[in-house]
Design a protein around this motif. Structure first.
Motif, PDB file in Angstrom:
ATOM      1  N   ARG A   1       3.175 -40.462  39.803  1.00  0.00           N
ATOM      2  CA  ARG A   1       3.522 -39.244  39.062  1.00  0.00           C
ATOM      3  C   ARG A   1       3.794 -38.092  40.008  1.00  0.00           C
ATOM      4  O   ARG A   1       4.766 -37.348  39.842  1.00  0.00           O
TER       5      ARG A   1
ATOM      6  N   GLU B   1       9.199 -31.513  30.168  1.00  0.00           N
ATOM      7  CA  GLU B   1       8.165 -32.176  29.373  1.00  0.00           C
ATOM      8  C   GLU B   1       8.617 -33.556  28.900  1.00  0.00           C
ATOM      9  O   GLU B   1       7.878 -34.548  29.018  1.00  0.00           O
ATOM     10  N   ALA B   2       9.827 -33.643  28.372  1.00  0.00           N
ATOM     11  CA  ALA B   2      10.317 -34.926  27.851  1.00  0.00           C
ATOM     12  C   ALA B   2      10.476 -35.951  28.962  1.00  0.00           C
ATOM     13  O   ALA B   2      10.129 -37.133  28.788  1.00  0.00           O
TER      14      ALA B   2
ATOM     15  N   CYS C   1       7.128 -37.238  30.150  1.00  0.00           N
ATOM     16  CA  CYS C   1       6.591 -38.159  29.149  1.00  0.00           C
ATOM     17  C   CYS C   1       7.217 -39.541  29.306  1.00  0.00           C
ATOM     18  O   CYS C   1       6.532 -40.573  29.211  1.00  0.00           O
ATOM     19  N   ASP C   2       8.528 -39.567  29.537  1.00  0.00           N
ATOM     20  CA  ASP C   2       9.204 -40.846  29.775  1.00  0.00           C
ATOM     21  C   ASP C   2       8.648 -41.526  31.021  1.00  0.00           C
ATOM     22  O   ASP C   2       8.430 -42.750  31.031  1.00  0.00           O
TER      23      ASP C   2
ATOM     24  N   ASN D   1       5.672 -41.204  32.318  1.00  0.00           N
ATOM     25  CA  ASN D   1       4.324 -41.711  32.029  1.00  0.00           C
ATOM     26  C   ASN D   1       4.373 -43.001  31.213  1.00  0.00           C
ATOM     27  O   ASN D   1       3.582 -43.921  31.457  1.00  0.00           O
ATOM     28  N   ARG D   2       5.302 -43.105  30.276  1.00  0.00           N
ATOM     29  CA  ARG D   2       5.425 -44.341  29.486  1.00  0.00           C
ATOM     30  C   ARG D   2       5.813 -45.508  30.377  1.00  0.00           C
ATOM     31  O   ARG D   2       5.279 -46.616  30.234  1.00  0.00           O
TER      32      ARG D   2
ATOM     33  N   SER E   1       7.428 -36.458  40.442  1.00  0.00           N
ATOM     34  CA  SER E   1       7.491 -35.062  40.005  1.00  0.00           C
ATOM     35  C   SER E   1       7.930 -34.161  41.149  1.00  0.00           C
ATOM     36  O   SER E   1       8.685 -33.210  40.950  1.00  0.00           O
TER      37      SER E   1
END
Length: 258
Positions: A45, A64-65, A68-69, A71-72, A49
């Motif tokens: 991450r 944010e989106a 989230c992708d 992390n999935r 990032s």
């Protein structure tokens, strides 16, 4: 034919750049999986990032989106491997190589024959099953180069200004540890191979335009101010010098004296 190093990072632990004594536990069964998998996820991450920060600064509405992708994807991969080490190496191969490294390699296709020996299936299998302790501090590939090509091993490495055949001092084996102790000496210590700040003097506007056109970026350069930003952006100039279809070696040779 060009031989590339694509995928070679799995010849050493992917988390080597944050080296600490004892990191070989990342390659051990259930102990490593239960206690260190979360740390492996955090490493990915933070790395992804960090590389995305310039884009997020430019377009924060997507941050944010996209995280989230990410992390999935991380969670989906983490359940497929029995050790954090396998998880880290495979995540690199199946995501970063495919989505990032391959983009540059596709541009090479237009100009050169190329081969990726480190992406050979048998090579990947054998390297993946090496004990992690052999990968840490680049032990395996340094010794392999020294045995297979002593002349190559005698070439100075840009990060230490020492030949690959020399062992790494403690500060280079465990950069995260030495950083915690306030010792910051990890980086490119020798004279750079190319002086990128000189590229603007040798690359014509036409050469840069051809590369930008190939990247479908030329239409974004709409005024003199935008063009000045391009000419001051060293990664773009370096890219254009290497990938321009108009004999890019001319500019590079004038810089390096080759």
């Amino acid at each position: 034919m060009l031989l590339t190093g694509t995928g070679a990072e799995v010849a050493r632990a992917f988390y080597y750049d944050r080296g600490f004594p004892g990191f070989s536990i990342f390659g051990q069964g259930m102990v490593g999986h239960t206690s260190l998998m979360e740390r492996a996820k955090r490493y990915i991450r933070e790395e992804y990032s960090k590389s995305a920060t310039p884009f997020f600064n430019y377009a924060p509405q997507y941050k944010e989106a996209m995280l989230c992708d990410l992390n999935r994807i991380i969670e989906r991969y983490a359940h497929q491997f029995d050790t954090p080490a396998r998880f880290l190496d495979n995540f690199y191969l199946q995501n970063r190589v495919v989505r990032f490294v391959a983009c540059g390699q596709q541009m090479l296709d237009s100009h050169y024959l190329r081969s990726h020996p480190f992406l050979n299936k048998d090579a990947l299998y054998q390297i993946a099953h090496l004990p992690v302790r052999y990968k840490l501090a680049s032990r395996f590939h340094r010794k392999a180069i020294q045995k297979l090509s002593p002349k190559l091993a005698n070439i100075r490495w840009d990060k230490t200004d020492q030949p690959l055949s020399h062992g790494l001092p403690l500060s280079y084996r465990y950069p995260a540890l030495t950083s915690r102790l306030g010792i910051e000496n990890w980086g490119k210590n020798s004279t750079p191979m190319y002086n990128y700040s000189e590229l603007a003097k040798h690359l014509s506007r036409g050469t840069i335009e051809r590369s930008l056109r190939q990247m479908n970026c030329l239409n974004n350069i709409k005024d003199d101010q935008a063009w000045q930003r391009v000419q001051q952006h060293l990664p773009t100039l370096g890219f254009c010098a290497v990938w321009s279809p108009s004999k890019p070696l001319t500019a590079i040779q004038s810089i390096t004296g080759a």
